[in-house]
Design a protein around this motif. Sequence first.
Motif, PDB file in Angstrom:
ATOM      1  N   TYR A 172      89.597  46.989  43.875  1.00 56.62           N
ATOM      2  CA  TYR A 172      88.297  46.597  43.312  1.00 56.62           C
ATOM      3  C   TYR A 172      87.139  46.796  44.286  1.00 56.62           C
ATOM      4  N   ARG A 186      83.963  48.566  43.098  1.00 66.70           N
ATOM      5  CA  ARG A 186      83.194  47.783  42.119  1.00 66.70           C
ATOM      6  C   ARG A 186      82.525  46.571  42.783  1.00 66.70           C
ATOM      7  N   SER A 195      79.355  47.741  44.345  1.00 64.69           N
ATOM      8  CA  SER A 195      78.247  47.819  43.379  1.00 64.69           C
ATOM      9  C   SER A 195      77.711  46.424  43.091  1.00 64.69           C
ATOM     10  N   LYS A 244      84.664  49.687  31.707  1.00 71.62           N
ATOM     11  CA  LYS A 244      84.190  49.668  33.092  1.00 71.62           C
ATOM     12  C   LYS A 244      85.328  49.842  34.086  1.00 71.62           C
TER      13      LYS A 244
END
Lengths: 290, 188
Positions: free
Chosen positions: A238, A241, A244, B149
């Motif tokens: 992860y 992500r 971000s 996503k």
Amino acid sequence: MKYAYYPGCSMECNAAAYELSTQAVAKSLDFELVELEDWNCCGATEYFSQDELTASAVVARNLALVAPEMDQLVAPCAACYCNLAKVDKMMGEDAEMNGKINTALKAGGLAYEAGRVKIRYLLDVIYRDFGEEGVKAKMQQSLEGLRIAPYYGCQAVRPIKREDDTEYPMQMDELFSWLGAEVVDFPVKAHCCGGHMTQISEPQAFEMIRRILQSAVDYKADMILCMCPMCQLNLDGYQSRVSSYADKEFNMPIIYFTQMLGLAFGLNPKDLGFGKELVPALPTIEAKLK
Amino acid sequence: MSVQHVAEGISPFLKELIEDTPKGERIMHCLQCGSCGGSCPNSADMDHTPRKLFAMIMANQRNEVLAANTQWCCVSCYLCTTRCPQEIPITDLMYALKRMAIAEGKSGGTNAPALAKTFTDLVDRYGRSYELGIAGLYHLLNRPVAMAKMGPMGLSMFAKGRMAILPTKIDKIDQLQAIINKARELSK
């Protein structure tokens, strides 16, 4: 040395690097991990929120599968270790649950006597059974030049208060100091990686992951070493992500402690599962290792 | 699970919770010190911290407690449990509250019960957990937007050989299912 071995579901695919490096390191240290025949999932955290007794019986089937001549069961995954050790302990303390679990096991022709098997996590086996002398005897490559953050996560050190401190464990710290690495005094080393929260609430999960990555950055660690497939997945899988989410470019390699141990033992990175991590670790290692 | 030393006349909900939690009777010793909420990595997102939740349980506020998101914020890190000066198995109490909430169809506004159900059903069927099955079934049914996503990460995991396309089934699935069926019967 021979230990019964419960790999757990993640080791088959998601954490293949952990499995490869565990087997390679076991070979170097000359101990054998005898896989339980036809073991089943430990139920993770999910099964216990459905039905306590059934979840415990599902875990106990694995304890019942340990061969009579074996008395130690090793789990590399923290969550598997936690469930196996918790159910064994609960069966020893709660006669009513013990009776019910064994009644359920009997329906499958099995039985388990609480306390018969000692459940251990892999780091503890390497740290305690081989120790500084045993580990150093196999060292081919010093880890000098590398600054590592040791990350234990939750369920190996909690809630079973047995092998190490529940909030400030030291086994991994010591293990890699023996091998010449510079070990960061990592303040979040036993904090939670977020567990299954990535599947339920991303803001909550990403914040938990961010705190750990940021701490490693703050302490100028070259990489984080972990000992649980869930932790590795959250921190590595992860990470882009979370970058971000945090509006910050993290580039922190996350590998299993056994992979780094294998490098110190002079093993080939390919045989240790390097390259399976999403944030590549080898370029950093090659640049820093003296 | 012993309730023998639990006084008569206590909150029926408290009694129910104690009966469903190994060593649950320790909750009677809660000092309201708040170490639990102070330790929890997710307490900021909870409707009520564990300390407050325990007071609500003592006050028999069953509906409010089971509707809360508190138990679903718990990721089983056990920090509250090992820190509790009264040795209350807080994480296990959270599991019991999750079970009770599920039985009442309450989810605290989260998809956590659906995730638990998907995971458990796959274990019952195959004897192993199956990440793609969980990702597919759970996300498709509950969080299609989040699934989109997650696509790039899923593809990376595939490319690295870290996600299996097919589930693994244990050989003696009949044996496991016999154990599961018996346990379910006993837990009713």
